[in-house]
Design an enzyme around this catalytic site. Structure first.
Site, PDB file in Angstrom:
ATOM      1  N   ASP A   1     -45.256  24.820  -0.491  1.00  0.00           N
ATOM      2  CA  ASP A   1     -46.016  23.601  -0.245  1.00  0.00           C
ATOM      3  C   ASP A   1     -45.019  22.446  -0.461  1.00  0.00           C
ATOM      4  O   ASP A   1     -43.810  22.661  -0.322  1.00  0.00           O
ATOM      5  CB  ASP A   1     -47.230  23.548  -1.192  1.00  0.00           C
ATOM      6  CG  ASP A   1     -48.289  22.543  -0.753  1.00  0.00           C
ATOM      7  OD1 ASP A   1     -49.122  22.889   0.098  1.00  0.00           O
ATOM      8  OD2 ASP A   1     -48.299  21.407  -1.249  1.00  0.00           O
TER       9      ASP A   1
ATOM     10  N   LYS B   1     -54.368  27.174  -4.840  1.00  0.00           N
ATOM     11  CA  LYS B   1     -53.240  26.238  -4.783  1.00  0.00           C
ATOM     12  C   LYS B   1     -52.671  26.091  -6.174  1.00  0.00           C
ATOM     13  O   LYS B   1     -53.392  26.192  -7.174  1.00  0.00           O
ATOM     14  CB  LYS B   1     -53.688  24.870  -4.272  1.00  0.00           C
ATOM     15  CG  LYS B   1     -52.547  23.899  -3.963  1.00  0.00           C
ATOM     16  CD  LYS B   1     -51.777  24.261  -2.711  1.00  0.00           C
ATOM     17  CE  LYS B   1     -52.303  23.615  -1.502  1.00  0.00           C
ATOM     18  NZ  LYS B   1     -51.708  23.783  -0.244  1.00  0.00           N
TER      19      LYS B   1
END
Ligand code: GLU
Length: 414
Positions: free
Chosen positions: A144, A104
């Site tokens: 995201d 991430k």
């Protein structure tokens, strides 16, 4: 009190490790990300000044395959948050049986304060800065919070330049269709959420036709989930964004709400609705509560007041472990993030596969494969929860960790 998402992710892992009697060596490996990069990237602003933006990329584990996970642009991004989100990605890919580990990234920025040109320069500068550790076989970013297909296109383009003019579509997913994106990717997370809600509702004896739902968050995930639920006959009675939202007990048409937001820039003031705060939405009397905003929304402070029968975590990490315990004790079923919102990364996986073979699928093919994967994952998790009499979150961790442990052993790391 501020809750640290990394502490939450580690606590969830610890609890599952105990239930599984996980080898302590494997547990130790999974408690921390294997690699974290911090970058500070200078970006020329439109007014001639230069701002230095802080960003991170965390790669949690690559036992099963390259790291995979989104990049968020948000003013509250921290290194610990990105680490936690990368851990959740590993477990999410494990639940779905995807050949990936977790990654991430995040940049500390409020993208609303940037012009389109500044946003492009920042996106390019960030991916160039982390380029040494990403690539189709190393780590594959995706959208995201506050990032989208345009940003992915810029990142793919910049990465291709940095690597000396190779076209490298498989380096990021969630791209526009014309440059190697997959049909069905944009709405995949919402589609997956609705599939898991349908399966969980079936087990709980909730009929979707006529059931009521409240949706926190009206970004990519919240809006698509609301649309799919409405199509299944669910009445959406409330929707909020970060600054609050609307309630309308005779039902909100999500398509009309999207149209309204396009015109006015807001969801507030939607005809026939009254205003509602985020805190009020979370404790609204409804059958299904969809959490599609950010971390730490249901905590020990408000878990006792939640009135939904089924909670679905469209966002990553919206419920703390203390809240989990309170909800379980109150008989409220929670379908966890690493299962519920896995539709996004699943279609990202399909996109990457299509990129690697340069052969593109129809929307029907993508959607039917997604449907199958989500239902299979739900069944594996549900079966585990019945067998061990644990919550769906615990069961999802157990399914995932069992697979990871097998890969770690097979590779000879322990
Ligand atoms: N950001 C999404 C997630 O949290 C998607 C990740 C991906 O597609 O790689 O699951």
């Amino acid at each position: 009190m501020e809750v640290n998402p990394l502490a939450v992710a580690q606590q969830q892992l610890d609890m599952a490790a105990e239930k599984l009697q996980l080898d302590p060596k494997i547990h130790a490996i999974l408690r921390e990300p294997m690699r974290v990069m911090e970058v500070n990237v200078p970006v020329k602003m439109d007014d001639g000044t230069v701002r230095v933006f802080k960003g991170y990329r965390s790669q949690h584990n690559d036992a099963i395959g390259p790291a995979k996970g989104g990049i968020r642009f948000h003013p509250d991004v921290t290194m610990d948050e990105v680490k936690a989100l990368s851990m959740w990605m590993t477990f999410k890919c494990g639940v779905l049986g995807l050949p990936y580990g977790g990654g991430k990234g995040g940049v500390v920025v409020d993208p609303k304060t940037l012009s389109q040109a500044e946003l492009e320069r920042l996106s390019r500068a960030y991916i160039a800065a982390i380029a040494p550790i990403v690539g189709p076989e190393k780590d594959i970013p995706a959208p995201d919070v506050n990032t989208n297909s345009q940003i992915m296109a810029w990142m793919m383009d910049e990465f291709s330049k940095v690597k000396g003019g190779v076209t490298s579509p498989g380096v990021v997913t969630g791209k526009p269709i014309i440059v190697g994106g997959s049909l069905g990717r944009t709405e995949a997370t919402g589609r997956g959420c609705a599939i898991i809600i349908r399966e969980a509702a079936k087990r709980l004896g909730i009929k979707l036709q006529g059931a009521t739902a409240a949706v926190q968050g009206f970004g990519n995930v919240g809006s698509a989930t609301a649309q799919f639920l409405a199509q299944a006959g669910v009445k959406i009675i409330a929707v909020t964004k970060s600054d609050g939202g609307i309630v309308k007990h005779d039902g909100i048409d999500p398509d009309a709400l999207l149209e309204f937001r396009k015109k006015t820039g807001n969801i507030k003031g939607f005809p026939g609705s009254s205003p509602i705060s985020n805190a009020e939405l979370l404790t609204l009397d409804c059958d299904i509560l969809v959490l599609a905003a950010l971390e730490n929304q249901i905590t020990k402070e408000n878990a006792g007041q939640v009135r939904a029968r089924l909670i679905a975590e469209g966002a990553n990490g919206p419920t703390t472990p203390e809240a989990d315990a309170i909800l379980a004790q109150r008989g409220i079923t929670l379908a966890p993030d690493i299962l519920v919102n896995a539709g996004g990364v699943t279609v990202s996986y399909f996109e990457w596969v299509q990129n690697l073979m340069n052969y593109y699928w129809t929307a029907e093919e993508v959607n039917s494969r997604l449907e199958r994967k989500m239902v299979e994952a739900f069944e594996a998790v549900y079966e585990m929860s019945q067998k061990y009499q644990v919550t769906l979150r615990m069961a999802a961790y157990m399914v995932s960790i069992a697979r990871l442990a097998e890969a770690i052993k097979a590779r000879g790391w322990v």
